[in-house]
Design a protein around this motif. Sequence first.
Motif, short mmCIF file in Angstrom:
data_model
loop_
_atom_site.label_atom_id
_atom_site.label_comp_id
_atom_site.label_asym_id
_atom_site.label_seq_id
_atom_site.Cartn_x
_atom_site.Cartn_y
_atom_site.Cartn_z
N ASP A 72 0.83 -1.22 0.00
CA ASP A 72 0.00 0.00 0.00
C ASP A 72 0.85 1.26 0.00
N ALA A 73 1.92 1.23 0.81
CA ALA A 73 2.74 2.44 0.95
C ALA A 73 3.62 2.69 -0.27
N LEU A 74 4.05 1.61 -0.93
CA LEU A 74 5.07 1.77 -1.98
C LEU A 74 4.56 1.52 -3.39
N LYS A 75 3.29 1.24 -3.56
CA LYS A 75 2.87 0.80 -4.90
C LYS A 75 2.94 1.92 -5.95
N ASP A 76 3.01 3.17 -5.51
CA ASP A 76 3.19 4.25 -6.49
C ASP A 76 4.66 4.43 -6.88
N ILE A 127 -3.59 -10.08 -0.41
CA ILE A 127 -2.66 -9.27 -1.20
C ILE A 127 -3.30 -8.83 -2.51
N ALA A 128 -4.12 -9.70 -3.10
CA ALA A 128 -4.75 -9.40 -4.40
C ALA A 128 -5.64 -8.16 -4.32
N LYS A 129 -6.15 -7.86 -3.12
CA LYS A 129 -7.02 -6.68 -2.94
C LYS A 129 -6.32 -5.40 -3.32
N SER A 130 -4.98 -5.38 -3.18
CA SER A 130 -4.27 -4.15 -3.51
C SER A 130 -3.97 -4.04 -5.00
N GLY A 131 -4.41 -5.06 -5.76
CA GLY A 131 -4.33 -4.95 -7.21
C GLY A 131 -2.99 -5.28 -7.82
N ILE A 132 -2.07 -5.86 -7.04
CA ILE A 132 -0.76 -6.22 -7.60
C ILE A 132 -0.78 -7.72 -7.98
N PRO A 133 0.15 -8.14 -8.87
CA PRO A 133 0.18 -9.56 -9.23
C PRO A 133 0.61 -10.44 -8.06
N VAL A 134 -0.14 -11.52 -7.82
CA VAL A 134 0.18 -12.42 -6.72
C VAL A 134 -0.12 -13.85 -7.12
N ALA A 145 7.69 -6.02 -15.94
CA ALA A 145 6.82 -4.99 -15.36
C ALA A 145 6.92 -4.97 -13.84
N LEU A 146 8.00 -5.53 -13.28
CA LEU A 146 8.16 -5.55 -11.83
C LEU A 146 9.53 -5.01 -11.41
N ASP A 147 9.58 -4.35 -10.25
CA ASP A 147 10.85 -3.92 -9.65
C ASP A 147 11.23 -4.84 -8.50
N LEU A 148 10.21 -5.33 -7.80
CA LEU A 148 10.44 -6.06 -6.56
C LEU A 148 9.50 -7.26 -6.48
N LEU A 149 10.07 -8.42 -6.18
CA LEU A 149 9.26 -9.62 -5.98
C LEU A 149 9.50 -10.10 -4.56
N LEU A 155 13.72 0.02 2.06
CA LEU A 155 13.37 -0.94 1.00
C LEU A 155 13.35 -0.26 -0.37
N LYS A 156 12.81 0.97 -0.38
CA LYS A 156 12.73 1.72 -1.64
C LYS A 156 14.14 1.99 -2.16
N GLN A 157 14.99 2.43 -1.24
CA GLN A 157 16.37 2.74 -1.60
C GLN A 157 17.12 1.51 -2.12
N GLU A 158 16.97 0.39 -1.39
CA GLU A 158 17.65 -0.86 -1.78
C GLU A 158 17.19 -1.32 -3.16
N THR A 159 15.87 -1.26 -3.39
CA THR A 159 15.33 -1.74 -4.66
C THR A 159 15.82 -0.85 -5.80
N LYS A 160 15.83 0.48 -5.55
CA LYS A 160 16.27 1.39 -6.61
C LYS A 160 17.74 1.19 -6.92
N SER A 161 18.57 0.99 -5.89
CA SER A 161 19.99 0.80 -6.19
C SER A 161 20.23 -0.55 -6.87
#
Lengths: 125, 219
Positions: free
Chosen positions: B51-55, B75-82, B109-113, B209-215
């Motif tokens: 929820d916090a990071l999906k944007d 998890i599917a309620k938030s609309g992401i692939p699961v 189409a994914l950054d983080l799994l 987590l955002k920082q780690e994924t981006k790097s």
Amino acid sequence: MVILFWKVRRLFMHEMSIAQNLIEIIKDEMIRHDAKALKSALLHVGQLTAIVPESLSFCFEVMTSGTEMEGAELIIEIIPLKAMCRECEKTFEVQDYAFECPYCGSSDIETVAGQDLSIVEMEVN
Amino acid sequence: MKISVIKNILEANDRIAQENRTIFDEKGLMVINLMSSPGAGKTCLLEKTVDALKDDLRIGVIEGDVQSSQDAERIAKSGIPVVQINTGGACHLDGNMIRDTFQEFNFDALDLLVVENVGNLVCPAEFKVGEDFKAMILSVTEGDDKPAKYPLMFHESKVLLINKIDLLPYVDCSIEKIREEALKINPHMIMFEISCKTGEGLEAWYAWLKQETKSRRSA
């Protein structure tokens, strides 16, 4: 949403998966050496693994029943946890899972033994 | 006749995990293997994090459970692939199970799994799935003796999230002791004190987590 089902041949302990892998390796080796029966297999199990030797032996016994491996003994040798300090380059046995060099106090250390999970030797007929 | 063998018993799984890893690397995808005992808050943490990071991040989730699809439905309620894996008895996920989910994802189409492993503090630590790193949750209701009792899990995890800190007044659990014991086993462990219930401490986790994924993406 997609659901994928994985079905049994596995019990509730991970030793079952490990026994399954072990049996595959032994089976290959027995074919390669044209062996008829397995008498024993020597395993090295590191202190820092989550393996219960009795559970592994039990799974192995159950899964090999009625095969050429039936009745074989699993000899499980526990390998103590050892590490090397990258600062002072000394090697030591890790006590109580404390990953700190007893000589210089550095925590920059590398595990060198004790995470093994391997088959080392087998005796066949 | 004695035969010398010398083979890693888990080499079959290690090989598949390495193949998975190669695929993830090609796609620049960051993969986390999330582990804890049952009920420590893995799915809740995932719901909040998504929820916090999906944007900011495109996140996908693999849910591992012995039975049921309840977690995947949440998890599917938030609309992401699961994708839900039901292990049918096995106490952990392995490389093969993860590989079977690949056809259900578009990794481009994914950054983080995030792979939510079966709830268990023992077995999952032994099986690689191809992850960048392992993260674990320990909730304060489980007690501060857990690092000493389950050293492998603490040794293998890069990140420890200490959850349910809102319940600290009601339980005999010392955060200091958890930190001390965990750092003894894993001196480089990164720790977050959080409450998925009140949201306390979660911002620091999101930012990290955002920082780690981006790097990872730009590596």
